[in-house]
Scaffold this motif. Structure first.
Motif, PDB file in Angstrom:
ATOM      1  N   LEU A 111     -58.817 -15.016  16.479  1.00 52.47           N
ATOM      2  CA  LEU A 111     -59.083 -15.651  17.775  1.00 52.47           C
ATOM      3  C   LEU A 111     -60.502 -16.215  17.826  1.00 52.47           C
ATOM      4  N   LEU A 112     -61.457 -15.455  17.298  1.00 52.99           N
ATOM      5  CA  LEU A 112     -62.849 -15.926  17.252  1.00 52.99           C
ATOM      6  C   LEU A 112     -62.940 -17.207  16.411  1.00 52.99           C
ATOM      7  N   SER A 113     -62.289 -17.202  15.250  1.00 44.82           N
ATOM      8  CA  SER A 113     -62.314 -18.392  14.378  1.00 44.82           C
ATOM      9  C   SER A 113     -61.724 -19.602  15.092  1.00 44.82           C
ATOM     10  N   THR A 114     -60.673 -19.375  15.863  1.00 47.52           N
ATOM     11  CA  THR A 114     -60.052 -20.458  16.626  1.00 47.52           C
ATOM     12  C   THR A 114     -61.033 -21.023  17.646  1.00 47.52           C
ATOM     13  N   GLU A 115     -61.753 -20.137  18.317  1.00 50.34           N
ATOM     14  CA  GLU A 115     -62.728 -20.593  19.324  1.00 50.34           C
ATOM     15  C   GLU A 115     -63.868 -21.375  18.686  1.00 50.34           C
ATOM     16  N   VAL A 116     -64.308 -20.935  17.498  1.00 48.01           N
ATOM     17  CA  VAL A 116     -65.364 -21.661  16.779  1.00 48.01           C
ATOM     18  C   VAL A 116     -64.845 -23.058  16.416  1.00 48.01           C
ATOM     19  N   ALA A 117     -63.582 -23.122  16.006  1.00 49.92           N
ATOM     20  CA  ALA A 117     -62.978 -24.424  15.673  1.00 49.92           C
ATOM     21  C   ALA A 117     -62.882 -25.308  16.912  1.00 49.92           C
ATOM     22  N   GLY A 171     -69.320 -25.071  27.261  1.00 49.49           N
ATOM     23  CA  GLY A 171     -69.702 -23.790  27.868  1.00 49.49           C
ATOM     24  C   GLY A 171     -68.549 -22.794  27.853  1.00 49.49           C
ATOM     25  N   LYS A 172     -67.343 -23.291  28.104  1.00 48.69           N
ATOM     26  CA  LYS A 172     -66.158 -22.415  28.091  1.00 48.69           C
ATOM     27  C   LYS A 172     -65.880 -21.885  26.690  1.00 48.69           C
ATOM     28  N   GLU A 173     -65.997 -22.752  25.698  1.00 49.38           N
ATOM     29  CA  GLU A 173     -65.715 -22.318  24.316  1.00 49.38           C
ATOM     30  C   GLU A 173     -66.783 -21.359  23.806  1.00 49.38           C
ATOM     31  N   ILE A 174     -68.026 -21.599  24.167  1.00 49.12           N
ATOM     32  CA  ILE A 174     -69.097 -20.662  23.787  1.00 49.12           C
ATOM     33  C   ILE A 174     -68.817 -19.303  24.431  1.00 49.12           C
ATOM     34  N   SER A 175     -68.360 -19.321  25.676  1.00 53.39           N
ATOM     35  CA  SER A 175     -68.022 -18.073  26.378  1.00 53.39           C
ATOM     36  C   SER A 175     -66.893 -17.335  25.674  1.00 53.39           C
ATOM     37  N   ASP A 176     -65.870 -18.080  25.243  1.00 58.00           N
ATOM     38  CA  ASP A 176     -64.765 -17.459  24.494  1.00 58.00           C
ATOM     39  C   ASP A 176     -65.309 -16.771  23.241  1.00 58.00           C
ATOM     40  N   CYS A 177     -66.188 -17.466  22.531  1.00 57.37           N
ATOM     41  CA  CYS A 177     -66.774 -16.895  21.305  1.00 57.37           C
ATOM     42  C   CYS A 177     -67.551 -15.619  21.623  1.00 57.37           C
ATOM     43  N   ILE A 178     -68.351 -15.661  22.675  1.00 57.43           N
ATOM     44  CA  ILE A 178     -69.146 -14.492  23.057  1.00 57.43           C
ATOM     45  C   ILE A 178     -68.236 -13.306  23.389  1.00 57.43           C
TER      46      ILE A 178
END
Ligand code: MG
Length: 120
Positions: free
Chosen positions: A37-43, A82-89
């Motif tokens: 899931l983290l890798s997906t958010e980074v992508a 901002g949303k994707e950075i939040s997902d990663c965090i």
């Protein structure tokens, strides 16, 4: 950062998103799922950066000045970024919480380590 870690700990437990600890197999499955899931958010961040440059180019083709076009594109993707950075965090906090890491301390320690390496 400590507040974020505390928040995610409660939030993820509440939604049953936390890394399971009842058996090795369940933990392994949860850790691997979290990593995917983290890798997906980074992508997804990479996808937004692609969009940033696409929008900039489209604006340039329409006659906008490059700086102006880039500024416009930055504004266009900013909320989603901002949303994707939040997902990663969130996924990073989940991992750190499972390993009982204090990310804030780890972060400053690591930055100091990098600084010392660069200064040599
Ligand atoms: Mg996302």
């Amino acid at each position: 950062m400590r507040e974020l870690q505390e928040f995610t700990k409660k939030y993820q437990k509440e939604l049953n998103y936390h890394i399971k600890e009842d058996s090795y197999e369940r933990s392994k499955e949860s850790i691997l799922m979290n990593h995917m899931l983290l890798s997906t958010e980074v992508a997804e961040i990479a996808e937004l950066l692609r969009e940033l440059f696409t929008i900039t180019n489209e604006k340039k083709i329409k006659g906008f000045d490059e700086v102006e076009a880039f500024r416009y594109a930055k504004r266009e993707i900013s909320d989603d970024l901002g949303k994707e950075i939040s997902d990663c965090i969130a996924y990073l906090c989940k991992l750190a919480n499972f390993f009982e890491r204090d990310i804030e301390k780890d972060f400053y320690d690591k930055m100091e380590e990098v600084k010392q390496r660069v200064k040599k």
